[in-house]
Design an enzyme around this catalytic site. Sequence first.
Site: not given
Length: 612
Positions: A508, A2, A76, A485, A489, A27, A102-103, A492, A607
């Site tokens: 496999h 948040c 959030w 990576e 990208k 964020r 926040n938290g 997301e 973020k």
Amino acid sequence: MCGIVGFTGVQQAAPILLDGLSKLEYRGYDSAGIAVCNDKGETVIVRAKGKLKELVKKTDEGRAVPGVCGIGHTRWATHGEPSENNAHPHTSDDGAVTGVHNGIIENYKDLKDKLLKKGYSFRTQTDTEVAIKLVDYYYKKTGADPVDSIHKAMLHIRGSYALCIMFKDRPGEIWAARKDSPMIIGVTEHDTYIASDVPAILKYTRNVYYIDNLEFAKITPGNAVFYTIDSEEIEKKSVTIEWDTEAAEKGGYEHFMIKEIHEQPRAVRDTLSSLIKDGRIDFSQAGLTEDEIKEISQIYIVACGSAWHVGMCAQYVIEDLAGIPVRVELASEFRYRKLLLDKKGLVIIVSQSGETADSREAMNIAKEMGVRTLGIVNVVGSSIARDADSVIYTLAGPEISVATTKAYSAQLIVAYTIAIEFARVRGMIDDEKYKALISELETIPDKIEKILADKERIQWFANKFSAARDVFFIGRGIDYALCLEGSLKMKEISYIHSEAYAAGELKHGTISLIEDGVLVIGVLTQSSLYEKTLSNMVEVKSRGAYLMGLTSYGHYAIEDTADFTIYVPKIDEHFAASLAVVPLQLMGYYVSVAKGLDVDKPRNLAKSVTVE
């Protein structure tokens, strides 16, 4: 995750709060709200679900909420669904205390039961409302003493929090408290600013104070007073933020992500300049001596997300050059395992923000076990930077887009310098090889610029496959680490199902997923593995896959197999990921743009993951 902003001073607070919240949108959030104390001593609260623009409309860009002291928040959802009712700020039953948070408060149910017995009522499902009413309870019990009430609340709250609180009978004051969630305070002659991250206040001041863990502060116009959790007043020194305001703006680019992709040459160049002095790698800032490097028996790289992918690349490079065993650990797994750490080992924590909750806790566990810790972080003064035994900063500047690009590249550079310097100190390479490797590193910025000059070709190909349902990335060794990576990208920001596989593992089970038209991206920058991966690409092509190849100039045999090929400049293959990652970043970006998605703020993502 948040975002928090606060302001008290001589200016109108609401426009500053809204502006600060806009700088924290990266964020991640689902609702927003502000609370402003007006000249009548009334606290006016406005909340809105959805994007910040909804709050801006409701407040007429802040003009409808006059007052020179206020707090704001982007939420959030953790406890309670995303809604206007659950949005912050929250108040006590009588409106005497207002706050944002926040938290995650782990014992909020126990605290809520206690407050219900004391006659409090609750209108939301949030843990934040519990915290605000707990402060109110102690405020009334202590005879309106903010220091004692916050002290007592902090002693009773378990979990993580950054709290900003206003008391109705103390106009012009904001009280802030912190445990495991970041918060900074910026002070000018007449105004004081609070934020959970630097970009929110960068345009107003560069002189900031960091509230350390289990500390709280009284914020008044042009001043801040700090206290320990035991209510003892303490002195703090301000820190000057070197980032400029332009670094946190789009600067003419359509999105922050493409701007930050283009900033990679500078980020790499600046990070190299900070670590290489007179042609030699200099770790004096990290306090790592040659004797200490010689004694290190094992390296543990601990990180999350893209930073973990940096660790995967680093593992290959460090082991090959320096001959030190390396284990790469997901921080969220590391902290919950029964760990068998070598006391002579080195735990390297990689985090752009320096506030990633799992990485921060993993570092604390390593320290408790007596193992030396080294942080690789981008944010000066962040929790990991302050608490690690040593720190190396990446000079990427503020990274706003949720999908990391330039921070990843800068972290790779630090990993390379660790590999090279450790190799030299431990006698694994001679001085000639040492200088040659450093010279190769210094070519990376210019070579990235050459790749960016040909980005239109990648854009054309991305448009062609923007409707894909599945994309698979395959490679071996460093190329496999790079595929992880590239796949992240893609998924997301484009919401296309994407996976990365070690190419040798196709038989496999993975190859059963290949069908006509599925895009498979093969990465082949390692000469010793080139033919092996190429043969895997032939296998998937025979089953109907459409192939994109990513390799270095000179490996032209791939064109007989791949339907589309991207080339990057030649470089020492230990460092190939720094070049090959750029086309994969561009690929993900242009697919997202072609789909009309919100590139910088993908759904459900934030973020900085500052809560577990």
